[in-house]
Design a protein around this motif. Structure first.
Motif, mmCIF file in Angstrom:
data_model
loop_
_atom_site.group_PDB
_atom_site.id
_atom_site.type_symbol
_atom_site.label_atom_id
_atom_site.label_comp_id
_atom_site.label_asym_id
_atom_site.label_seq_id
_atom_site.Cartn_x
_atom_site.Cartn_y
_atom_site.Cartn_z
ATOM 1 N N PHE A 1 17.851 18.652 -36.883
ATOM 2 C CA PHE A 1 17.941 18.557 -38.332
ATOM 3 C C PHE A 1 17.129 19.683 -38.984
ATOM 4 O O PHE A 1 16.006 19.977 -38.559
ATOM 5 C CB PHE A 1 17.440 17.194 -38.790
ATOM 6 C CG PHE A 1 18.185 16.052 -38.144
ATOM 7 C CD1 PHE A 1 19.477 15.744 -38.530
ATOM 8 C CD2 PHE A 1 17.586 15.313 -37.130
ATOM 9 C CE1 PHE A 1 20.172 14.705 -37.927
ATOM 10 C CE2 PHE A 1 18.268 14.263 -36.516
ATOM 11 C CZ PHE A 1 19.573 13.960 -36.916
ATOM 12 N N PRO A 2 17.674 20.306 -40.044
ATOM 13 C CA PRO A 2 17.089 21.543 -40.603
ATOM 14 C C PRO A 2 15.989 21.318 -41.634
ATOM 15 O O PRO A 2 16.088 21.790 -42.774
ATOM 16 C CB PRO A 2 18.311 22.222 -41.221
ATOM 17 C CG PRO A 2 19.169 21.089 -41.688
ATOM 18 C CD PRO A 2 18.985 19.990 -40.657
ATOM 19 N N ASP A 3 14.924 20.634 -41.247
ATOM 20 C CA ASP A 3 13.848 20.429 -42.213
ATOM 21 C C ASP A 3 13.186 21.744 -42.604
ATOM 22 O O ASP A 3 12.551 21.832 -43.663
ATOM 23 C CB ASP A 3 12.814 19.437 -41.678
ATOM 24 C CG ASP A 3 12.204 19.843 -40.349
ATOM 25 O OD1 ASP A 3 12.685 20.806 -39.732
ATOM 26 O OD2 ASP A 3 11.244 19.178 -39.919
ATOM 27 N N HIS A 4 13.331 22.778 -41.781
ATOM 28 C CA HIS A 4 12.719 24.075 -42.103
ATOM 29 C C HIS A 4 13.421 24.764 -43.270
ATOM 30 O O HIS A 4 12.901 25.745 -43.807
ATOM 31 C CB HIS A 4 12.721 24.981 -40.872
ATOM 32 C CG HIS A 4 14.078 25.316 -40.335
ATOM 33 N ND1 HIS A 4 15.022 24.364 -40.039
ATOM 34 C CD2 HIS A 4 14.655 26.511 -40.035
ATOM 35 C CE1 HIS A 4 16.113 24.941 -39.579
ATOM 36 N NE2 HIS A 4 15.918 26.238 -39.571
ATOM 37 N N LEU A 5 14.586 24.256 -43.679
ATOM 38 C CA LEU A 5 15.270 24.834 -44.833
ATOM 39 C C LEU A 5 14.778 24.224 -46.145
ATOM 40 O O LEU A 5 15.126 24.705 -47.222
ATOM 41 C CB LEU A 5 16.786 24.636 -44.700
ATOM 42 C CG LEU A 5 17.434 25.252 -43.447
ATOM 43 C CD1 LEU A 5 18.949 25.113 -43.507
ATOM 44 C CD2 LEU A 5 17.037 26.728 -43.270
ATOM 45 N N MET A 6 13.959 23.185 -46.064
ATOM 46 C CA MET A 6 13.288 22.606 -47.244
ATOM 47 C C MET A 6 11.797 22.506 -46.921
ATOM 48 O O MET A 6 11.229 21.413 -46.807
ATOM 49 C CB MET A 6 13.884 21.229 -47.573
ATOM 50 C CG MET A 6 15.347 21.265 -47.949
ATOM 51 S SD MET A 6 15.991 19.656 -48.532
ATOM 52 C CE MET A 6 15.847 18.652 -47.044
ATOM 53 N N PRO A 7 11.113 23.649 -46.776
ATOM 54 C CA PRO A 7 9.753 23.658 -46.216
ATOM 55 C C PRO A 7 8.636 23.345 -47.194
ATOM 56 O O PRO A 7 7.480 23.206 -46.785
ATOM 57 C CB PRO A 7 9.617 25.103 -45.722
ATOM 58 C CG PRO A 7 10.456 25.895 -46.680
ATOM 59 C CD PRO A 7 11.631 25.005 -47.007
ATOM 60 N N ILE A 8 8.953 23.231 -48.473
ATOM 61 C CA ILE A 8 7.909 23.022 -49.489
ATOM 62 C C ILE A 8 8.311 21.860 -50.381
ATOM 63 O O ILE A 8 9.459 21.783 -50.828
ATOM 64 C CB ILE A 8 7.710 24.290 -50.344
ATOM 65 C CG1 ILE A 8 7.215 25.450 -49.477
ATOM 66 C CG2 ILE A 8 6.742 24.032 -51.495
ATOM 67 C CD1 ILE A 8 7.188 26.786 -50.203
ATOM 68 N N GLN A 9 7.387 20.949 -50.601
ATOM 69 C CA GLN A 9 7.566 19.910 -51.609
ATOM 70 C C GLN A 9 6.207 19.578 -52.205
ATOM 71 O O GLN A 9 5.202 20.192 -51.842
ATOM 72 C CB GLN A 9 8.294 18.678 -51.032
ATOM 73 C CG GLN A 9 8.032 18.384 -49.569
ATOM 74 C CD GLN A 9 6.845 17.485 -49.325
ATOM 75 O OE1 GLN A 9 6.012 17.287 -50.190
ATOM 76 N NE2 GLN A 9 6.744 16.967 -48.114
ATOM 77 N N GLN A 10 6.195 18.634 -53.122
ATOM 78 C CA GLN A 10 4.997 18.414 -53.940
ATOM 79 C C GLN A 10 3.952 17.541 -53.286
ATOM 80 O O GLN A 10 2.830 17.442 -53.786
ATOM 81 C CB GLN A 10 5.407 17.808 -55.293
ATOM 82 C CG GLN A 10 5.546 16.294 -55.331
ATOM 83 C CD GLN A 10 6.743 15.740 -54.559
ATOM 84 O OE1 GLN A 10 7.546 16.496 -54.016
ATOM 85 N NE2 GLN A 10 6.884 14.427 -54.533
ATOM 86 N N PHE A 11 4.287 16.879 -52.158
ATOM 87 C CA PHE A 11 3.362 15.878 -51.632
ATOM 88 C C PHE A 11 2.514 16.387 -50.485
ATOM 89 O O PHE A 11 1.320 16.133 -50.431
ATOM 90 C CB PHE A 11 4.119 14.619 -51.206
ATOM 91 C CG PHE A 11 3.205 13.469 -50.928
ATOM 92 C CD1 PHE A 11 2.600 12.779 -51.977
ATOM 93 C CD2 PHE A 11 2.917 13.080 -49.639
ATOM 94 C CE1 PHE A 11 1.733 11.727 -51.730
ATOM 95 C CE2 PHE A 11 2.058 12.018 -49.372
ATOM 96 C CZ PHE A 11 1.464 11.341 -50.431
ATOM 97 N N TRP A 12 3.123 17.056 -49.503
ATOM 98 C CA TRP A 12 2.328 17.650 -48.435
ATOM 99 C C TRP A 12 3.055 18.851 -47.867
ATOM 100 O O TRP A 12 4.183 19.157 -48.234
ATOM 101 C CB TRP A 12 1.954 16.634 -47.362
ATOM 102 C CG TRP A 12 3.064 16.047 -46.522
ATOM 103 C CD1 TRP A 12 4.285 16.599 -46.235
ATOM 104 C CD2 TRP A 12 3.034 14.785 -45.842
ATOM 105 N NE1 TRP A 12 5.003 15.762 -45.422
ATOM 106 C CE2 TRP A 12 4.267 14.651 -45.157
ATOM 107 C CE3 TRP A 12 2.085 13.784 -45.717
ATOM 108 C CZ2 TRP A 12 4.581 13.526 -44.383
ATOM 109 C CZ3 TRP A 12 2.407 12.665 -44.942
ATOM 110 C CH2 TRP A 12 3.635 12.550 -44.295
ATOM 111 N N GLY A 13 2.410 19.571 -46.996
ATOM 112 C CA GLY A 13 2.966 20.802 -46.448
ATOM 113 C C GLY A 13 1.940 21.920 -46.558
ATOM 114 O O GLY A 13 0.874 21.763 -47.163
ATOM 115 N N LEU A 14 2.243 23.059 -45.964
ATOM 116 C CA LEU A 14 1.262 24.131 -45.842
ATOM 117 C C LEU A 14 0.769 24.652 -47.182
ATOM 118 O O LEU A 14 -0.399 25.022 -47.315
ATOM 119 C CB LEU A 14 1.837 25.278 -45.006
ATOM 120 C CG LEU A 14 0.832 26.390 -44.672
ATOM 121 C CD1 LEU A 14 -0.338 25.843 -43.858
ATOM 122 C CD2 LEU A 14 1.517 27.531 -43.926
#
Length: 589
Positions: free
Chosen positions: A120-133
């Motif tokens: 599944f291509p989660d790397h195509l939505m790599p940024i969101q408002q709750f967590w992430g780099l």
């Protein structure tokens, strides 16, 4: 004098002894092979995920930053998982002891579920408002997080990480353009929350959290060395970090926003329902279907509403439950603070109050120290209260972060159960005891299984009365509010990601069933939009733990020890729910 039959019997005995010895040796070899395998797996995983290594106290890789959203990285990860799956198949489980069986089962599941996730291509939505780099890098760079800033070398390591962030952000933009072309984009509501976060983190301002380590430069440096390091460090921030956040901000605002989707859930994405079903298995460690989880949620919401009605009647409130929710939300008697310090001190007082009773429920307490802190301003608007684990070596305490946007509006009714969940005896006990247990292989000492970890923390909220809390009916109602909140998640998460619910439907359902403001409901629902399935883990895990406690309490009767139950529950660290059931059965059979 021996006859031939004696020689035959002797030969049989010797052969049996030899076979037994060989069997013992084979069993020992399988155990040794597993121990070696899980250690190599952990070491290789840390090389792939050096940020995780830093959190775990493995500081050899503090200068590395994985570009984990690149195709090259995903191929390396796939190869890593395949290699260890093949190695694991060579181990005979029949000779393993209970602890090694847990390690085997956990590694087998981790490899399989991670490999499946690469479909599944989660790397195509790599940024969101709750967590992430984009949100965790500032925490690493704050000078108060997991990243050390004790000497010049530490500063140089984080400068290297900041330089790598520029590559990560360029990869993120390229990936999101591919996502636009293939139908994998964020909902518009989430994009609107990301844009101001990126704007704040791109500011060339000493108030920007990335500049914070410059206020505490190493004392062993002389003034000239400090000035040189400060100049280089600030230049690195501006050239690689601020410019990257600025580039991401401009892309989100000028290009991505117009392409964002108007739908709320994963069911509208290509192959989205299958993806969501995978995320349910990933987060809950069960094979429950979306419909089963939805039905469980509705049943739990109905049960807890009945308890809420009882509290409402007992306090003499005239009006229906929605009116009582409004009363809890808005009445001034529940807003007793004027400063953030007062809020934090009130949480600290809860710790002092419960500790004598905690020692009656738990035999083994963690050694890791504990602190309560206010959430940093740059992320407070989108943050929930949370626990940040301490270091295994005891040099960094576990931290309970509390977002306080305005102390005057902070409602006290939910504070007691929140502390039990995020702090003691919830996440702080569970994670610290796990990390401190050096009889566990590292991949288990530093792993996280949401259905167990969050399920246990939610279970801890039910211990309030045993710990001398919830004596105020409104605080008990706060506990019920938090419990129904987790039950509501089962309904709205599946509703949005599988049944086609809109964001607005989910917000309304939440507000109809618990006392929170519209702004709070919006933040929660948008969290579930960003990380599908994660919110299911709390209630699913808690229900399993409560089921096990009820089962063994009934079976053992007066010989049942709650201390033994809790110590067994925690001693092996995070485990999938199926493994939890097996190991508790071995202990209490």
């Amino acid at each position: 004098m021996f006859k031939k039959t004696h020689y035959f019997l002797l030969a049989v005995i010797l052969l049996a002894a030899a076979c037994t010895q060989q069997g013992k040796q084979a069993g020992k070899n399988d155990a040794d092979s597993l121990h070696s395998l899980v250690q190599r797996y952990y070491d290789d995983k840390m090389k792939l995920f050096p940020l995780e290594a830093t959190v775990n106290g493995e500081h050899e890789l503090d200068g590395e930053l994985q570009i984990d959203i690149s195709e090259n990285f995903r191929a390396r990860l796939d190869s890593h998982l395949t290699r260890y799956q093949a190695a694991l198949q060579g181990i005979d489980t029949s000779s393993l002891d209970a602890n090694d069986l847990i390690s085997y089962s956990m590694l087998s599941r981790e490899l399989a579920i991670a490999k499946e996730g690469l479909r599944f291509p989660d790397h195509l939505m790599p940024i969101q408002q709750f967590w992430g780099l984009t949100l965790t890098l500032p925490q690493y760079g704050s000078g108060t997080g997991a990243q050390p800033f004790k000497n010049k070398a530490d500063y140089e390591k984080f400068m290297k990480r900041m330089k790598s962030f520029a590559e990560w952000s360029d990869t993120a933009i390229a990936n999101m353009k591919r996502g636009i072309a293939t139908g994998y984009v964020l909902p518009k509501a989430l994009v609107l929350k990301v844009i101001p976060q990126l704007a704040d983190l791109s500011q060339k301002d000493t108030g920007n959290i990335f500049y914070a380590p410059l206020k505490t430069l190493p004392q062993e440096l002389d003034s000239a060395a400090k000035k040189a390091l400060s100049t280089e460090y600030a230049a690195t921030i501006e050239q690689y970090v601020l410019s990257s956040y600025s580039k991401l901000h401009d892309f989100f605002k000028n290009e991505y926003l117009a392409k964002a989707r108007t739908t709320s859930g994963y069911s509208s994405l290509p192959n989205g329902k299958e993806w969501y079903s995978y995320l349910i298995r990933y987060w809950t460690t069960t094979n429950l279907t979306p419909d089963e989880i939805f039905a469980t949620g509705e049943k739990e919401v109905a049960r807890i509403r009945m308890e809420m009605e009882t509290v409402k009647a007992n306090v003499g409130f005239k009006g229906d439950l929605p009116a009582f929710f409004e009363f809890i939300r808005t009445d001034k008697q529940f807003r007793i603070f004027s400063t953030p310090v007062q809020v934090l001190d009130s949480f600290r007082a809860i710790e002092q109050k419960i500790m004598p009773a905690v020692r009656q429920l738990y035999g083994h307490l963690p050694k890791t120290k504990f602190e309560v802190r206010q959430t940093e301003a740059f992320r407070a608007a989108s943050a929930s209260a949370e626990y940040m684990q301490g270091s295994a070596d005891g040099t960094r305490p576990g931290i309970f972060y509390v977002p306080i946007l305005d102390a005057r509006t902070f409602n006290y009714t939910g504070m007691e159960c929140l502390f039990l969940h995020e702090a003691i005896p919830g996440h702080h006990f569970q994670i610290s005891i796990q990390q401190e247990n050096d009889s566990l292989p590292k991949f288990r000492r530093f792993t996280w299984v949401g259905s167990y970890g969050e399920g246990y923390a939610l279970y801890c909220e039910s211990l309030g009365k045993d710990l001398g809390l919830y004596t105020n009916p409104y605080s008990y109602f706060g506990h019920l509010s938090d419990e129904i909140h987790r039950a509501i998640r089962l309904v709205v998460d599946v509703g949005m990601h599988y049944k086609g619910w809109t964001r607005e439907q989910a917000i309304k359902y939440m507000m109809d069933n618990e006392p929170l403001s519209e702004a709070e409901a919006v933040a929660e629902i948008e969290r579930y939009m960003a990380i599908p399935g994660q919110a299911l883990s709390y209630k699913i895990g808690e229900l399993k733990i409560r089921e096990l406690r009820a089962r063994y309490s009934q079976q053992k009767g007066s010989s049942f020890s709650i201390k033994d139950f809790h110590d067994e529950l925690l001693k092996d660290g995070c485990v999938p729910l199926s493994v939890l059931e097996e190991k508790m059965a071995r202990r209490f059979k």
